[in-house]
Design a protein around this motif. Structure first.
Motif, PDB file in Angstrom:
ATOM      1  N   THR A 162       5.104  -7.040   6.907  1.00 32.85           N
ATOM      2  CA  THR A 162       5.748  -7.173   5.604  1.00 32.85           C
ATOM      3  C   THR A 162       5.137  -6.225   4.567  1.00 32.85           C
ATOM      4  O   THR A 162       5.681  -6.073   3.482  1.00 32.85           O
ATOM      5  N   PHE A 163       4.013  -5.583   4.915  1.00 34.32           N
ATOM      6  CA  PHE A 163       3.347  -4.703   3.942  1.00 34.32           C
ATOM      7  C   PHE A 163       3.350  -3.233   4.341  1.00 34.32           C
ATOM      8  O   PHE A 163       3.276  -2.362   3.487  1.00 34.32           O
ATOM      9  N   GLY A 164       3.402  -2.958   5.663  1.00 32.73           N
ATOM     10  CA  GLY A 164       3.338  -1.570   6.126  1.00 32.73           C
ATOM     11  C   GLY A 164       4.548  -1.239   6.985  1.00 32.73           C
ATOM     12  O   GLY A 164       5.207  -2.130   7.521  1.00 32.73           O
ATOM     13  N   SER A 193       6.432  -4.647  -1.552  1.00 36.97           N
ATOM     14  CA  SER A 193       5.547  -5.666  -0.971  1.00 36.97           C
ATOM     15  C   SER A 193       4.776  -6.343  -2.098  1.00 36.97           C
ATOM     16  O   SER A 193       4.635  -5.798  -3.189  1.00 36.97           O
ATOM     17  N   LEU A 194       4.249  -7.521  -1.831  1.00 42.86           N
ATOM     18  CA  LEU A 194       3.582  -8.287  -2.880  1.00 42.86           C
ATOM     19  C   LEU A 194       2.131  -7.869  -3.105  1.00 42.86           C
ATOM     20  O   LEU A 194       1.473  -8.367  -4.018  1.00 42.86           O
ATOM     21  N   VAL A 195       1.616  -6.955  -2.283  1.00 42.21           N
ATOM     22  CA  VAL A 195       0.217  -6.524  -2.437  1.00 42.21           C
ATOM     23  C   VAL A 195       0.030  -5.857  -3.805  1.00 42.21           C
ATOM     24  O   VAL A 195       0.811  -4.987  -4.190  1.00 42.21           O
ATOM     25  N   SER A 196      -0.996  -6.268  -4.533  1.00 37.50           N
ATOM     26  CA  SER A 196      -1.271  -5.690  -5.855  1.00 37.50           C
ATOM     27  C   SER A 196      -1.503  -4.180  -5.728  1.00 37.50           C
ATOM     28  O   SER A 196      -2.232  -3.734  -4.841  1.00 37.50           O
ATOM     29  N   PRO A 197      -0.911  -3.370  -6.605  1.00 37.99           N
ATOM     30  CA  PRO A 197      -1.123  -1.914  -6.549  1.00 37.99           C
ATOM     31  C   PRO A 197      -2.608  -1.542  -6.639  1.00 37.99           C
ATOM     32  O   PRO A 197      -3.016  -0.506  -6.129  1.00 37.99           O
TER      33      PRO A 197
END
Ligand code: TXA
Ligand code: MG
Length: 319
Positions: free
Chosen positions: A75-77, A105-109
């Motif tokens: 879900t992130f890469g 994606s929800l990962v913080s920048p």
């Protein structure tokens, strides 16, 4: 000063206790098979800012996003065939894959420190259970102070970070004892960025081809210098005290620069909040097609040093 709770990793309430701390933006030192990591919810920008603050790094080095399993990592890469092959051969385990980041994606920048790629890994042990129970990935660098060696026992973490973090989970000595191998699949060809727990020969055997070695052992010496969709296209002017209407204004605290497009990194002057917003706001100015960004003075204290470091890189003349 915080009272740091140390809890054996095997107790019945260890996972729920760690999840409680992480859910409220806290920091937990987690044992992994490689070394102890200093973990925060990777989707919580202010919690991630605390990691940089506690480690005392003067710049934002990108962090590894730890996932419960490959499905979460997807879900992130963006996984290609090579990534799928390596993930199924070595996860869970001491391999980190640097892949193109999936938009939205929800990962913080802040975790990626402005890069267009994301580093992903699925660890072995209690940390994977915590990530699954939290339902969110964990950003975790090694749990040492900047410039010190990576900790392989809970006591090493306590020596360096005790009274600065909320909780340490003690699982004894780490099995591998050195960091994960980092392979980048974000460029033209697979590239070894850091040697570690999985010998590169095993990776080459799995892929059936040679893996290029990065020339330096420090994969991202200056993340801010790298091309990415967070590197602002606009010219950046630091320590601005006045502004024209066409500029974008990046304020801090009560700086009050006012223009057609104005943002404030932290109206209350909170450096942790400012760090959490930094890369997002630079990207926002990009989307708005602002030609010049005037940045108000930001105190060179604590996280302010890393924020200014990033902005100075953005302000440096372009090639
Ligand atoms: O074994 C490990 O990998 C441990 C445990 C805690 O998982 N973690 C660890 O993290 O060693 P850290 O932050 O100490 O090292 C991560 C390395 C850094 O050198 C960083 O520059 C690189 O990964 N990295 C992270 N994201 C990257 C990216 N998008 N592109 C290139 N390098 C990246
Ligand atoms: Mg480290």
């Amino acid at each position: 000063m915080i009272k740091t709770r140390v809890q054996p990793a095997t107790e019945a309430n260890t996972v729920p206790n760690a999840v409680d701390v992480l859910r409220t933006g806290g920091l937990v030192a987690i044992p992994t098979e490689t070394v102890y990591g200093l973990a925060a919810d990777a989707t919580d920008g202010e919690a991630v800012a605390r990691i940089y603050e506690v480690k005392g790094r003067p710049s934002f080095n990108p962090l590894i996003v730890h996932c419960a399993n490959a499905e979460m990592a997807r879900t992130f890469g963006i996984f290609d065939d090579t990534a799928n092959k390596l993930a199924s051969a070595f996860w869970p385990g001491p391999l980190t894959l640097v892949l193109p980041h999936k938009d939205g994606s929800l990962v913080s920048p802040l975790v990626r420190a402005g890069l267009a790629s994301v580093a992903l890994r699925v660890p072995i042990g209690v940390s994977a259970d915590i990530i699954a129970a939290l339902g969110r990935p964990l950003a975790a660098p090694s749990a040492n102070l900047s410039g010190r060696v990576s900790p392989t026992r809970a006591a090493h973490v306590m020596d360096q970070l005790g009274s600065a973090i909320d909780m340490i989970l003690d699982a004894g000595a780490c099995q591998v004892g050195l960091e994960s191998t980092i392979i980048s699949l974000a460029g033209e060809e697979p590239m070894l960025l850091r040697s570690g727990g999985v010998p590169v020969e095993e990776i080459e055997e799995t892929l059936g081809c040679a893996v290029a070695r990065s020339r330096s052992d420090a994969p991202v010496e200056a993340p801010g210098m790298m091309k990415s969709h967070y590197a602002p296209r606009a010219m950046v002017r630091l320590n601005a005290t006045e502004i024209t209407q066409e500029d974008g204004a990046l304020n801090f605290a009560a700086s009050g620069l006012s223009a057609r497009h104005s943002l404030n990194l932290s109206p209350d002057g909170d450096l942790r909040e400012a760090a959490a917003n930094l890369f997002e706001y630079l990207a926002a100015f990009n989307r708005l097609d602002v030609k010049r960004i005037a940045v108000a003075p930001i105190p060179q204290l604590g996280l302010g040093a890393a924020i200014n470091d990033r902005l100075e890189r953005a302000a440096a003349p372009r090639a």
